[in-house]
Design a protein around this motif. Sequence first.
Motif, PDB file in Angstrom:
ATOM      1  N   LYS A 196       1.050  -1.357  -0.107  1.00  0.00           N
ATOM      2  CA  LYS A 196      -0.221   0.254   0.012  1.00  0.00           C
ATOM      3  C   LYS A 196       1.120   1.673   0.592  1.00  0.00           C
ATOM      4  O   LYS A 196       1.917   1.678   0.864  1.00  0.00           O
ATOM      5  CB  LYS A 196      -0.750  -0.190   1.746  1.00  0.00           C
ATOM      6  CG  LYS A 196      -1.868   1.164   1.232  1.00  0.00           C
ATOM      7  CD  LYS A 196      -3.059   1.208   2.411  1.00  0.00           C
ATOM      8  CE  LYS A 196      -3.940   2.198   2.190  1.00  0.00           C
ATOM      9  NZ  LYS A 196      -4.813   2.382   4.026  1.00  0.00           N
ATOM     10  N   SER A 197       0.139   2.522  -0.595  1.00  0.00           N
ATOM     11  CA  SER A 197       1.025   3.786  -1.324  1.00  0.00           C
ATOM     12  C   SER A 197       0.308   4.576  -0.702  1.00  0.00           C
ATOM     13  O   SER A 197      -0.988   4.937  -1.330  1.00  0.00           O
ATOM     14  CB  SER A 197       2.157   3.543  -2.435  1.00  0.00           C
ATOM     15  OG  SER A 197       1.399   3.646  -3.227  1.00  0.00           O
ATOM     16  N   PRO A 198       1.017   5.652  -1.114  1.00  0.00           N
ATOM     17  CA  PRO A 198      -0.001   6.759  -1.289  1.00  0.00           C
ATOM     18  C   PRO A 198      -0.522   6.979  -2.608  1.00  0.00           C
ATOM     19  O   PRO A 198      -2.271   7.492  -2.372  1.00  0.00           O
ATOM     20  CB  PRO A 198       1.055   8.735  -1.357  1.00  0.00           C
ATOM     21  CG  PRO A 198       1.681   7.782  -0.292  1.00  0.00           C
ATOM     22  CD  PRO A 198       2.165   6.097  -0.550  1.00  0.00           C
ATOM     23  N   HIS A 199       0.007   5.801  -3.546  1.00  0.00           N
ATOM     24  CA  HIS A 199      -0.814   5.902  -4.841  1.00  0.00           C
ATOM     25  C   HIS A 199      -2.025   4.685  -5.113  1.00  0.00           C
ATOM     26  O   HIS A 199      -2.472   5.045  -6.364  1.00  0.00           O
ATOM     27  CB  HIS A 199      -0.356   6.161  -6.310  1.00  0.00           C
ATOM     28  CG  HIS A 199       0.940   6.857  -5.862  1.00  0.00           C
ATOM     29  ND1 HIS A 199       0.594   8.239  -6.440  1.00  0.00           N
ATOM     30  CD2 HIS A 199       2.419   7.520  -5.782  1.00  0.00           C
ATOM     31  CE1 HIS A 199       1.850   9.173  -6.124  1.00  0.00           C
ATOM     32  NE2 HIS A 199       2.837   8.966  -5.523  1.00  0.00           N
ATOM     33  N   GLY A 200      -2.157   4.036  -4.337  1.00  0.00           N
ATOM     34  CA  GLY A 200      -3.254   2.536  -3.788  1.00  0.00           C
ATOM     35  C   GLY A 200      -2.250   1.658  -4.072  1.00  0.00           C
ATOM     36  O   GLY A 200      -0.545   1.404  -2.881  1.00  0.00           O
ATOM     37  N   TYR A 201      -2.405   0.530  -4.166  1.00  0.00           N
ATOM     38  CA  TYR A 201      -2.013  -0.717  -3.613  1.00  0.00           C
ATOM     39  C   TYR A 201      -1.001  -1.343  -5.326  1.00  0.00           C
ATOM     40  O   TYR A 201      -2.191  -1.102  -5.897  1.00  0.00           O
ATOM     41  CB  TYR A 201      -2.874  -1.682  -3.077  1.00  0.00           C
ATOM     42  CG  TYR A 201      -3.475  -1.982  -2.037  1.00  0.00           C
ATOM     43  CD1 TYR A 201      -3.732  -2.970  -1.653  1.00  0.00           C
ATOM     44  CD2 TYR A 201      -4.560  -0.727  -1.976  1.00  0.00           C
ATOM     45  CE1 TYR A 201      -4.487  -2.660  -0.058  1.00  0.00           C
ATOM     46  CE2 TYR A 201      -4.617  -0.916  -0.530  1.00  0.00           C
ATOM     47  CZ  TYR A 201      -4.615  -1.288   0.256  1.00  0.00           C
ATOM     48  OH  TYR A 201      -5.356  -1.219   1.972  1.00  0.00           O
ATOM     49  N   ALA A 202      -0.292  -1.715  -5.003  1.00  0.00           N
ATOM     50  CA  ALA A 202       1.203  -1.991  -5.856  1.00  0.00           C
ATOM     51  C   ALA A 202       1.244  -3.562  -5.734  1.00  0.00           C
ATOM     52  O   ALA A 202       1.316  -4.102  -4.187  1.00  0.00           O
ATOM     53  CB  ALA A 202       2.140  -1.299  -5.829  1.00  0.00           C
ATOM     54  N   LEU A 203       1.729  -4.032  -7.333  1.00  0.00           N
ATOM     55  CA  LEU A 203       1.999  -5.986  -7.082  1.00  0.00           C
ATOM     56  C   LEU A 203       3.415  -5.555  -6.554  1.00  0.00           C
ATOM     57  O   LEU A 203       3.912  -5.181  -6.709  1.00  0.00           O
ATOM     58  CB  LEU A 203       1.855  -7.010  -8.249  1.00  0.00           C
ATOM     59  CG  LEU A 203       0.490  -6.484  -8.578  1.00  0.00           C
ATOM     60  CD1 LEU A 203       0.369  -6.674 -10.084  1.00  0.00           C
ATOM     61  CD2 LEU A 203       0.072  -7.618  -7.882  1.00  0.00           C
TER      62      LEU A 203
END
Length: 299
Positions: free
Chosen positions: A50-57
Motif C-alpha cells: 500500500k502506498s499513497p498512490h494505491g495498491y501495487a503488486l
Amino acid sequence: MDWDDLRVFLAVARAESLSGAGRVLKCDAATVGRRIARLEEGLGAKFFLKSPHGYALTDAGARLLPHAEAAEAATAAAEEALSGEAGQLTGQLRIGAPDGCANYLLPQVCAAICDAHPGLEIQLIALPRLFNLSKREADMAIAVSRPTAGRLTVQKLADYQLHLAADRDYLAAHPPITSRADLRGHRMIGYIPDMIFDKELDYLAETGAEAVGLASNSVSVQMQMVRAGAGLGIVHDFAIPFCPGVSRVLPDEIGLRRTFWLLRHADDRRSERLGRLAEALGQGLRAEIARLEAAAAVQ
C-alpha cells in the motif's frame, strides 16, 4: 486456493485500490481487504504494497498475476461452452473506443449485433485516450494505430477516410476555396496539440495550417464546431452524413486514410465467444463505414 480468491486478487491488481475492486466485485472495501489478507496468509506471501498512490503488486503478486489471469480465461471458456443456445452469444461485453468511432459508428453496429443475439449486453466506453486491457478496462478496444508493445492480440478492422470540411454557411460567408493557398486566413479546427494521444490523430500538417484556432480533445466536439460554422476541420467522412450542411472541401487535394484496429488481451485469443464478437464487429464496421462514406461523397 480457489477461483473466488483469485478473482478478488485480480480485481485489486487491476483497480489498484480496495474501493475500486469493491465496485467491480459489488462488495465493500473492508470485505475486499479481508479477502486479500486471507489469501496472503493462506499462501504465506505478500501480494500488495500500500502506498499513497494505491495498491501495487509485490514481486510475489507479479508472479501470481499470470496464473490468476489464466484461471480467469479458463473459467470464462467453461462458461462459454455451457451457456446459451447454439449459435447465440450471451453475457456482457465491454468495448472501449475513440469517441468518433463510438459516436458515429458503434451505436448502429452494436444494435445490429444485439438484435442478432438477444442475450448479449454490450457496454460502450467512449474516451479520447488509449485503454488499458491489462487492467481489464474493457474486453476489447478499438485503436487508431497498431500497438507495438504489450500482451495483445491485434486485428485489423477497417480503413476509413477523413477530409477537410466546413458548413455551407461558413463557406458562403468567406471567399471561395479552390486551392490550399486559399486556406490562409481561415480558422482551423482540430485537436489540442498537447492532448493528441496518438500520432495518427495529428492532422494539422495535412492542411498546411500553422495553428488551430478552435480546439478540443474530442473529435465529436470538433465536428460540432465545424457544423456551427466556426471554421474548417479535418473530419471523418463517416461523420459527415450526421451533420446536414457540412461538406468536404478540396477533397481531391486534402484527404487522409486511417485504420481501426481491434485489440484484445493475449489471454483471450482462444475465446471462441470473443472471436465471434470480433468478427461481427469488423463486418458491421466495414459495412457502416462504406455506407456513410458513400453518403458523404455526395453531401
